[in-house]
Design a protein around this motif. Structure first.
Motif, mmCIF file in Angstrom:
data_model
loop_
_atom_site.group_PDB
_atom_site.id
_atom_site.type_symbol
_atom_site.label_atom_id
_atom_site.label_comp_id
_atom_site.label_asym_id
_atom_site.label_seq_id
_atom_site.Cartn_x
_atom_site.Cartn_y
_atom_site.Cartn_z
ATOM 1 N N GLY A 247 0.831 -1.192 0.000
ATOM 2 C CA GLY A 247 0.000 0.000 0.000
ATOM 3 C C GLY A 247 0.864 1.240 0.000
ATOM 4 O O GLY A 247 2.085 1.171 0.160
ATOM 5 N N GLU A 248 0.218 2.374 -0.142
ATOM 6 C CA GLU A 248 0.949 3.635 -0.272
ATOM 7 C C GLU A 248 1.215 4.294 1.082
ATOM 8 O O GLU A 248 2.193 5.011 1.245
ATOM 9 C CB GLU A 248 0.154 4.602 -1.157
ATOM 10 N N ALA A 249 0.354 4.074 2.056
ATOM 11 C CA ALA A 249 0.478 4.772 3.338
ATOM 12 C C ALA A 249 1.603 4.181 4.180
ATOM 13 O O ALA A 249 2.144 3.117 3.885
ATOM 14 C CB ALA A 249 -0.845 4.679 4.097
ATOM 15 N N GLN A 250 1.937 4.876 5.248
ATOM 16 C CA GLN A 250 2.914 4.377 6.205
ATOM 17 C C GLN A 250 2.287 3.207 6.951
ATOM 18 O O GLN A 250 1.211 3.322 7.530
ATOM 19 C CB GLN A 250 3.297 5.494 7.173
ATOM 20 N N GLY A 251 2.936 2.065 6.941
ATOM 21 C CA GLY A 251 2.342 0.862 7.502
ATOM 22 C C GLY A 251 2.980 0.433 8.806
ATOM 23 O O GLY A 251 3.870 1.083 9.347
ATOM 24 N N ILE A 252 2.527 -0.706 9.291
ATOM 25 C CA ILE A 252 3.047 -1.310 10.512
ATOM 26 C C ILE A 252 4.062 -2.379 10.123
ATOM 27 O O ILE A 252 3.923 -3.033 9.088
ATOM 28 C CB ILE A 252 1.905 -1.921 11.351
ATOM 29 N N GLY A 253 5.094 -2.531 10.914
ATOM 30 C CA GLY A 253 6.093 -3.562 10.688
ATOM 31 C C GLY A 253 6.031 -4.616 11.774
ATOM 32 O O GLY A 253 5.739 -4.318 12.941
ATOM 33 N N LEU A 254 6.292 -5.856 11.400
ATOM 34 C CA LEU A 254 6.311 -6.952 12.357
ATOM 35 C C LEU A 254 7.556 -7.795 12.120
ATOM 36 O O LEU A 254 8.049 -7.902 10.993
ATOM 37 C CB LEU A 254 5.068 -7.834 12.228
ATOM 38 N N ALA A 255 8.046 -8.394 13.184
ATOM 39 C CA ALA A 255 9.185 -9.298 13.090
ATOM 40 C C ALA A 255 8.872 -10.535 13.914
ATOM 41 O O ALA A 255 8.187 -10.461 14.939
ATOM 42 C CB ALA A 255 10.453 -8.628 13.612
ATOM 43 N N ASP A 349 18.235 -7.962 13.929
ATOM 44 C CA ASP A 349 18.391 -7.707 12.492
ATOM 45 C C ASP A 349 17.079 -7.224 11.885
ATOM 46 O O ASP A 349 17.028 -6.216 11.157
ATOM 47 C CB ASP A 349 18.815 -8.994 11.777
ATOM 48 N N ALA A 350 16.002 -7.961 12.154
ATOM 49 C CA ALA A 350 14.707 -7.618 11.558
ATOM 50 C C ALA A 350 14.226 -6.248 12.022
ATOM 51 O O ALA A 350 13.751 -5.431 11.215
ATOM 52 C CB ALA A 350 13.678 -8.693 11.901
ATOM 53 N N LEU A 351 14.334 -5.980 13.327
ATOM 54 C CA LEU A 351 13.890 -4.689 13.849
ATOM 55 C C LEU A 351 14.701 -3.546 13.254
ATOM 56 O O LEU A 351 14.147 -2.499 12.883
ATOM 57 C CB LEU A 351 14.001 -4.676 15.372
ATOM 58 N N SER A 352 16.022 -3.724 13.164
ATOM 59 C CA SER A 352 16.865 -2.665 12.616
ATOM 60 C C SER A 352 16.471 -2.359 11.176
ATOM 61 O O SER A 352 16.397 -1.192 10.768
ATOM 62 C CB SER A 352 18.336 -3.083 12.676
ATOM 63 N N TRP A 353 16.213 -3.386 10.395
ATOM 64 C CA TRP A 353 15.814 -3.164 9.008
ATOM 65 C C TRP A 353 14.451 -2.482 8.936
ATOM 66 O O TRP A 353 14.257 -1.533 8.162
ATOM 67 C CB TRP A 353 15.783 -4.494 8.254
ATOM 68 N N LEU A 354 13.499 -2.939 9.761
ATOM 69 C CA LEU A 354 12.155 -2.350 9.744
ATOM 70 C C LEU A 354 12.181 -0.882 10.162
ATOM 71 O O LEU A 354 11.503 -0.044 9.568
ATOM 72 C CB LEU A 354 11.228 -3.149 10.661
ATOM 73 N N VAL A 355 12.962 -0.562 11.196
ATOM 74 C CA VAL A 355 13.049 0.829 11.648
ATOM 75 C C VAL A 355 13.576 1.716 10.521
ATOM 76 O O VAL A 355 13.139 2.864 10.356
ATOM 77 C CB VAL A 355 13.937 0.918 12.905
ATOM 78 N N GLY A 356 14.460 1.178 9.706
ATOM 79 C CA GLY A 356 14.988 1.938 8.581
ATOM 80 C C GLY A 356 13.973 2.204 7.474
ATOM 81 O O GLY A 356 14.231 3.031 6.593
ATOM 82 N N GLN A 357 12.809 1.533 7.534
ATOM 83 C CA GLN A 357 11.755 1.746 6.532
ATOM 84 C C GLN A 357 10.786 2.858 6.942
ATOM 85 O O GLN A 357 9.819 3.131 6.224
ATOM 86 C CB GLN A 357 10.978 0.449 6.299
ATOM 87 N N HIS A 358 11.007 3.450 8.132
ATOM 88 C CA HIS A 358 10.207 4.593 8.602
ATOM 89 C C HIS A 358 8.717 4.240 8.678
ATOM 90 O O HIS A 358 7.857 4.943 8.134
ATOM 91 C CB HIS A 358 10.440 5.823 7.702
ATOM 92 N N LEU A 359 8.428 3.165 9.378
ATOM 93 C CA LEU A 359 7.058 2.677 9.552
ATOM 94 C C LEU A 359 6.380 3.382 10.714
ATOM 95 O O LEU A 359 7.026 4.062 11.526
ATOM 96 C CB LEU A 359 7.080 1.167 9.768
ATOM 97 N N SER A 360 5.065 3.183 10.822
ATOM 98 C CA SER A 360 4.324 3.831 11.909
ATOM 99 C C SER A 360 4.608 3.177 13.259
ATOM 100 O O SER A 360 4.409 3.795 14.305
ATOM 101 C CB SER A 360 2.822 3.761 11.619
ATOM 102 N N GLY A 361 5.074 1.953 13.261
ATOM 103 C CA GLY A 361 5.395 1.236 14.489
ATOM 104 C C GLY A 361 5.899 -0.144 14.135
ATOM 105 O O GLY A 361 5.763 -0.601 13.002
#
Length: 488
Positions: A247-255, A349-361
């Protein structure tokens, strides 16, 4: 994947159902009060249909007291022969959907069920349906799925079809997680795990999710140094599975932690009993994958991305060593003091990569410890964002998959010092705990809203713990589905 058929029936149909579904197990709830066990709406309806007082029969069982853990199996005369009846206690006070979910799950009524439990409370149809459908799951050794047929007697509601459709999807997701967690580790390699996620996505949410597999080269390109190190000694190389709702909006990340077998590595586990169920150390990754896929199947369109590092933690000449330093995406480094604290390394590793994607959480899930000591009834969580944790805990409450928030004290960071890296993965002079694991992961996320879920005490049960039998439970998949795509 197990098939589940959930059908709603009006109470006036009970006599015909009993005649048409010979061999089905009838499930009835019996409450209790100051005068002992008594008949509720379900038992009263069954007495009218069969001419048998279930309360009189169940009182011949000296262990049945009507409490929430009570269960008794009866054989009563029916229109075409004996009818198997499972009476379950539903306790005192007003029955709740959560209590009736537990009762349906604990009934263990098999794969062909005629349930009267939804008569005991308003708005309980979905809870009862889900409980019975999850209870019908059984591990299939040869890949042949179980087909469960659950007939639910309850008051007519305009949204019954939608309620039952959702219950079936959630139950199937839960069963898929349990099947994967129970799979022997010689069968479930990292690549087999990735294939299972891909297959489940194609069967459950075709066209709604995208599944990618990052092999060792892709992990190296993205800086997943810890995942590569943890899986370095295994003959079966590590990888990461990525599940996206685009999707286009800022999304949620999970690991999700995906250790398909955890020997402890060089810090080899000593407890043979614990080693025997270390196949379950991928339960976090399985729950996250199933939740995202099920949410997409239910209609979630908001973007979400799940990153699931998958590896075997084995000893050997190429094994991660105590004292090694690993690097995560973004550059943070970790000194490895304990190779048996590997789950937090791959999640880092997963969290560091997800944080770099500028997600909402971001939300991470892993069987890291004992969930903070909350026992088999809960998953534990820690957070830097109370609102996000409250949403998750409220989702777990609605999904009958409860969690409990634990404190995260800033001073504990000092327990993880390193002279050669940014942080250590374990304390040199304190016993390991869920608190320390969460403190370590907190250091990776900066200001991004984050919740760490430890499902170590509840994802795998060494013995029965009401309402669950021993083995895999799937938790917290139901809480995550509810969070990602709320039922109301």
């Amino acid at each position: 994947m197990d098939a589940v058929s959930l059908t709603h029936h009006d109470p006036a149909e009970l006599a015909a159902l009993l005649a048409d579904h010979q061999g089905a197990t009838v499930v009835v709830g019996l409450p209790c009060g100051s005068r002992g066990v008594f008949a509720g709406p379900g038992a009263t309806l069954l007495a009218e249909a069969l001419g048998v007082d279930v309360v009189d029969l169940v009182m011949t069982d000296p262990e049945f007291d009507g409490g929430a853990t009570a269960r008794s199996v009866l054989a009563v005369p029916g229109p075409s022969g004996p009818v198997r009846v499972v009476a379950v206690g539903i306790g005192g006070g007003r029955p709740t959907p959560h209590g009736l979910f537990d009762a349906a799950l604990a009934a263990r009524a098999g794969v062909t069920v005629l349930s009267l439990l939804a008569l005991e409370a308003e708005n309980a149809l979905g809870a009862v349906a889900e409980g019975h459908a999850i209870s019908a799951w059984q591990y299939h050794r040869d890949g042949s799925p179980t087909e469960a047929r659950i007939h639910l007697v309850g008051a007519t509601a305009t949204d019954s079809d939608a309620v039952l459709s959702r219950a079936a999807t959630v139950a199937q997701a839960t069963g898929w997680v349990r099947q994967l967690v129970e799979t022997p580790p010689n069968t479930l390699s990292p690549s087999a795990f990735a294939a299972a996620v891909t297959d489940f996505a194609e069967q459950t949410a075709p066209g709604s999710v995208v599944v990618e597999t990052w092999d060792a080269d892709a992990l190296r390109d993205r800086g997943f140094g810890a995942t590569l190190a943890v899986g370095g000694a295994s003959a079966r190389p590590p990888l990461a599975v990525v599940v996206r709702i685009e999707g286009e909006a800022q999304g949620i990340g999970l690991a999700g932690k995906g250790i398909t077998f955890d020997s402890g590595g060089i810090n080899l586990k000593r407890d043979g009993g614990e080693l025997s169920w270390m196949k379950s150390d991928m339960a976090g990754a399985a729950a996250v994958a199933a939740a995202v896929i099920a949410a997409a199947a239910l209609g979630r369109t908001a973007p979400a991305v799940a990153v699931l590092p998958v590896a075997e933690n084995m000893p050997g000449g190429a094994a991660l060593r105590p004292g090694d330093v690993v690097r995560h995406p973004g550059g943070q480094t970790t000194e490895v003091l304990d190779t048996d604290c590997e789950g937090r390394l791959v999640l880092a590793d997963a969290l560091s990569w997800l944080v770099g994607q500028h997600l909402s959480g971001v939300i991470d899930v892993g069987t890291l410890t004992d969930s903070g000591g909350v026992g088999p009834a809960y998953w534990g969580c820690w957070t830097n964002a109370v609102a996000l944790a409250d949403d998750l805990i409220d989702s777990g409450r609605r999904a009958f998959d409860p969690g409990w928030q634990l404190p995260l004290h800033p001073t504990y960071r000092a327990m993880l010092p390193s002279r050669v890296a940014d942080i250590a993965n374990a304390a040199p002079d304190h016993p390991d705990s869920g608190q320390l694991a969460a403190t370590y992961l907190r250091s990776l996320v900066g200001d991004t809203p984050w919740v760490h879920i430890d499902n170590g005490s509840a994802a795998w049960l060494e013995r029965d713990a009401h309402p669950w039998p021993a083995g895999a439970t799937g938790t917290p998949v139901r809480a995550l589905v509810e969070y990602l795509h709320p039922s109301a």
